[in-house]
Write an enzyme that holds these catalytic residues in place. Sequence first.
Site, PDB file in Angstrom:
ATOM      1  N   ASP A 142      -4.539  -5.016   1.072  1.00  0.00           N
ATOM      2  CA  ASP A 142      -4.565  -6.406   1.509  1.00  0.00           C
ATOM      3  C   ASP A 142      -5.144  -6.508   2.916  1.00  0.00           C
ATOM      4  O   ASP A 142      -5.112  -5.548   3.694  1.00  0.00           O
ATOM      5  CB  ASP A 142      -3.149  -6.994   1.520  1.00  0.00           C
ATOM      6  N   TYR A 199       2.489   5.238   0.166  1.00  0.00           N
ATOM      7  CA  TYR A 199       2.554   4.159   1.160  1.00  0.00           C
ATOM      8  C   TYR A 199       3.716   4.387   2.118  1.00  0.00           C
ATOM      9  O   TYR A 199       4.740   4.952   1.748  1.00  0.00           O
ATOM     10  CB  TYR A 199       2.752   2.808   0.465  1.00  0.00           C
TER      11      TYR A 199
END
Length: 398
Positions: free
Chosen positions: A35, A130
């Site tokens: 994103d 992540y």
Amino acid sequence: LTYPTVEGALFKALAHCKLITSETTCDYSRCGRTDRGVSGFGQVVAMYVRSTGKFITEEEARVIVDAGQEHLIIRDAQNGGRPVLLPSNEHELTYINMLNKSLPPEIRIHAWSPVAPSFSARFSCKSRFYRYFFPQSGLDIQAMQEAAKRYEGAHDFRNFCRLDPAKQIKNFERIVQSAQITRVSDQVKFVGDGQSEEGVWWQLELRGTAFLWHQVRCMMAVLFAVGQRLETPDVVDHMMDIQMTNGKPEYEMASDLPLVLADCAFDEKDVKWIRVRSPGRDSTNMVVLDRIVSKTWGELNTQAVIASALLQTVRDTQAPMLCERGSMDINYSSWSECRKQLLEADTQTVRVILGGGAIKQAKKYTPIMLRNRAEPVELRNQAWLERKTANKRARTDE
């Protein structure tokens, strides 16, 4: 592509270095999208690029294969599968140096690897890793850890993502290989814990085979709610039960700022990373990379220390407070103590942590399972298809 993106800047550098002829003919693939606002330490892309390798005949290729050196040969799918003899690392183009000279300093190439023609940065990836960073700030870390563990395994994550009906996704099952909350200072030597809770940093470490759009940020938003004791860890199980929750409840996802794509893992037989051109003799790439990251760390860390000093000054400021409700006597104490009393006394406002310094204030907190829900995925996908068909029919009639 638009060039404010990392991908756009990369293609611009590739074209400038004459490593590709066009974006559409280099058989480009990426490991994953991030994103806007999300950082990446280990993004991986794959494509055909210019090389100092040379075409050889089939007979020459057979000789090399018979000698057990088949790893030196690659088939060029863009040229009818002709065999190419790969050069040694020392005689290949200096991809890292070439590209980094053309890229902005915040985008760095730090390794490359020759791969087979069948390799895909997306589909050959075995796992994505992540990290999401956050300060303790009164959060119940043990409850967050319990909730995070419930993410592990194969689950339907349709209520932990943002749906794009245009993609017509029907399978929302994803495998989370590990999910844990760990103290940052245990792994990152450059981070030291402060004396206040705001100075103690934690991270969600999340590894999975693949993730849906905004999945990690949605998962983190729920963990924050659990950490604030606004929800219990059971909410994770309830939201993954699509019979119980067949429609995503309304909730705001966590901030993008603290999220980092830290690593993309591949089989060692598929990828052999090259970071220096000649081990032991040429470490220029790593020296430059270290210098740039050290400069960035120094600048941002200095700003963080200055902001910390300013915040401490504000909290230490003496502020007048009424000794007792209804009393006119005034007592002076630090703003830190006054602030604490005001927050404890304010029962009309709920402060919902969203990460990255973002806090949403509300007069009332509604449990996630009691909130309004979106229509089931199947209905939303069908509605999009019907609109697309209607628009196409309207254009045809014109």
